[in-house]
Design a protein around this motif. Structure first.
Motif, PDB file in Angstrom:
ATOM      1  N   GLY A 396      79.178  43.590 -43.485  1.00 53.88           N
ATOM      2  CA  GLY A 396      77.873  43.639 -42.853  1.00 53.88           C
ATOM      3  C   GLY A 396      77.034  42.407 -43.142  1.00 53.88           C
ATOM      4  N   VAL A 397      76.153  42.075 -42.215  1.00 54.94           N
ATOM      5  CA  VAL A 397      75.247  40.934 -42.375  1.00 54.94           C
ATOM      6  C   VAL A 397      74.127  41.328 -43.348  1.00 54.94           C
ATOM      7  CG1 VAL A 397      73.632  39.394 -41.203  1.00 54.94           C
ATOM      8  CG2 VAL A 397      75.746  40.125 -40.042  1.00 54.94           C
ATOM      9  N   PRO A 398      73.877  40.531 -44.374  1.00 54.08           N
ATOM     10  CA  PRO A 398      72.806  40.870 -45.319  1.00 54.08           C
ATOM     11  C   PRO A 398      71.418  40.493 -44.798  1.00 54.08           C
ATOM     12  CG  PRO A 398      73.910  38.878 -46.028  1.00 54.08           C
ATOM     13  CD  PRO A 398      74.648  39.358 -44.813  1.00 54.08           C
ATOM     14  N   SER A 399      70.418  41.166 -45.359  1.00 52.89           N
ATOM     15  CA  SER A 399      69.008  40.806 -45.175  1.00 52.89           C
ATOM     16  C   SER A 399      68.418  40.586 -46.553  1.00 52.89           C
ATOM     17  CB  SER A 399      68.235  41.933 -44.481  1.00 52.89           C
ATOM     18  OG  SER A 399      68.749  42.211 -43.206  1.00 52.89           O
ATOM     19  N   MET A 400      67.354  39.787 -46.637  1.00 54.55           N
ATOM     20  CA  MET A 400      66.710  39.608 -47.934  1.00 54.55           C
ATOM     21  C   MET A 400      65.229  39.312 -47.730  1.00 54.55           C
ATOM     22  SD  MET A 400      68.014  37.507 -51.266  1.00 54.55           S
ATOM     23  CE  MET A 400      67.782  35.840 -50.639  1.00 54.55           C
ATOM     24  N   ALA A 401      64.427  39.889 -48.595  1.00 49.56           N
ATOM     25  CA  ALA A 401      62.994  39.615 -48.610  1.00 49.56           C
ATOM     26  C   ALA A 401      62.565  39.410 -50.046  1.00 49.56           C
ATOM     27  CB  ALA A 401      62.217  40.762 -47.980  1.00 49.56           C
ATOM     28  N   SER A 402      61.618  38.515 -50.248  1.00 45.58           N
ATOM     29  CA  SER A 402      61.136  38.254 -51.605  1.00 45.58           C
ATOM     30  C   SER A 402      59.663  37.876 -51.559  1.00 45.58           C
ATOM     31  CB  SER A 402      61.953  37.136 -52.271  1.00 45.58           C
ATOM     32  OG  SER A 402      61.925  35.948 -51.490  1.00 45.58           O
ATOM     33  N   VAL A 403      58.946  38.245 -52.604  1.00 39.63           N
ATOM     34  CA  VAL A 403      57.525  37.940 -52.742  1.00 39.63           C
ATOM     35  C   VAL A 403      57.285  37.504 -54.182  1.00 39.63           C
ATOM     36  CG1 VAL A 403      55.174  38.841 -52.660  1.00 39.63           C
ATOM     37  CG2 VAL A 403      56.863  39.657 -51.002  1.00 39.63           C
ATOM     38  N   GLY A 404      56.537  36.419 -54.356  1.00 37.99           N
ATOM     39  CA  GLY A 404      56.213  35.962 -55.702  1.00 37.99           C
ATOM     40  C   GLY A 404      56.692  34.545 -55.949  1.00 37.99           C
TER      41      GLY A 404
END
Length: 426
Positions: A396-404
């Motif tokens: 599967g294709v990954p997703s990523m989110a990040s804050v900071g």
């Protein structure tokens, strides 16, 4: 427990679970419409409607609504989700007629007064600001945006200050007229409730809703991608790594739930032990699996200091590939016990049970017996979990989110390469 279900003449479902040992009940109306039901120009209107339902009807003021419930010791509340909106009351046994009368009143007779609407818009705009100030909330908004871009499933529940400010009473009435119909609504109760009484009360309170079929949801299309919200002034980085999971109706739904428990469902889980306990790379790490009507999101959330970011994702991706290779029967049995306990505990709370019943009716057309769900979980094998882990993480294709302070976080393409998975399309 005695579970019963009846469909009213207008298509509304009435479902209940009588729990004789209780003296109180939880009763609510669950509408199969949430933020995912909104057109692009309606972003946030489901949540605004939920707020406005308590701001006065043709026969009750906003104060009278809460005073009548609290005068008999009850409480009333509501919640907007991605795929549904719920309005619910906790009440003592003898006060069930009052609860149903008020629920029917706020859904059938709300006036959406313009002055109340302007005040409530400001409340919601403050709520949006408060959510923005919470990095953990923001990172989950971002992961949905990346997983399901340019579609309702990827938009936030609260809306934006601009969209909320632009809504009129006519917009709310129009949205309600599109989605609030008998076949799209469930009256659900659990606790000290008699089903025949609930049906009679429901007929009286909700007979005015039409039998119009529900409007179909826009099909979810998982895509994947990356969002970085660089905030150098924060002490901690919030990271969510996501993949497409399983819908509620997928045969592999409970396999995914077990996989989530094995990887990050508690202090004995693989990620907690490896990432936090052995390496000290983060304060918090856990997994989640959100099932939607036709898709799902499998995610790993970690909160850590900036200096640990270069090592964090290599360790996590290593565990994701390893679980498909060396998962043990002992780990599966421990996760199975967690899922079973969660199912059982959900039947002990009237509020949880009423919500559970309504969700099952939406997804399966009927309540599911506890024994049926336990049997489904019991039938999952080590090979089933390994195969799903391989499919989710390596195919599967990954997703990523990040804050900071995330400037040193690994990029999504390298994550995909480490997993042997396809890269997200630019």
């Amino acid at each position: 427990m005695s579970v019963n279900m009846t469909r009213l003449a207008n298509g509304m479902t009435v479902v209940s679970d009588q729990m004789p040992h209780l003296k109180s009940s939880a009763v609510g109306v669950w509408v199969n419409a949430g933020s995912r039901s909104e057109d692009e120009n309606e972003h946030g209107i489901s949540h605004l409607l939920e707020h406005m339902a308590f701001k006065g009807t043709e026969i009750r003021s906003a104060v009278q609504i809460v005073e009548e419930i609290e005068s008999v010791g009850g409480d009333v509340n509501a919640s907007t989700g991605i795929e549904n909106t719920s309005y619910f009351v906790r009440i003592l046994e003898d006060d069930l007629p009052l609860a149903i009368d008020i629920l029917g009143d706020i859904l059938a007779n709300s006036t959406f007064d313009e002055e109340e609407l302007e005040r409530e818009k400001q409340v919601i705009i403050q709520e949006i600001g408060a959510a923005y100030d919470m990095p953990e909330d923001r990172v989950f908004d971002h992961i949905l945006e990346q997983a399901y871009p340019d579609q309702p499933l990827g938009r936030t529940i609260l809306g934006t200050p601009e969209t909320v400010q632009g809504f009129s009473s006519f917009d709310i009435e129009n949205y309600m007229g599109t989605h609030y119909h008998g076949p799209n609504m469930i009256l659900s109760a659990a606790g000290a409730v008699r089903h025949d009484d609930l049906v009679d009360l429901g007929e009286k309170a909700f007979s005015g809703f039409s039998k119009t079929p529900p409007k179909p949801l826009q099909k979810a299309v998982y895509k994947g991608g990356e969002s970085r919200d660089l905030q150098k002034d924060l002490m901690e980085a919030q990271v969510v790594l996501g993949f497409e999971g399983c819908s509620f109706t997928d045969d592999n739904y409970y396999v995914a739930q077990l996989l989530a428990a094995i990887l990050g469902g508690g202090m004995s889980s693989r990620l907690f032990q490896e990432v936090r306990e052995k390496r000290g790379l983060c304060y918090s790490i856990y997994t989640l699996h959100w099932g939607f009507e036709d898709s799902g999101l499998f995610g790993i959330h970690a909160a850590t200091a900036a200096e640990h970011l270069p090592e964090l994702l290599p360790v996590i991706t290593g565990e994701l590939t390893r679980v498909a290779e060396d998962l043990t029967q002992q780990e599966l049995e421990r996760a199975r016990a967690q899922i079973k306990a969660g199912l059982l505990m959900g039947t002990e709370s009237p509020a949880s049970r009423a919500s559970q019943l309504s969700r099952q009716v939406v997804l399966y057309g009927r309540p599911r017996l506890l024994e049926e769900m336990e049997e489904t979980v019991a039938d999952v094998s080590v090979a089933d979990v390994r195969a799903l882990a391989e499919k989710i993480f390596c195919s599967g294709v990954p997703s990523m989110a990040s804050v900071g302070p995330v400037q040193n976080l690994m990029w999504i393409d390298e994550v995909a390469d480490r997993l042997g998975a396809p890269r997200p399309k630019a």
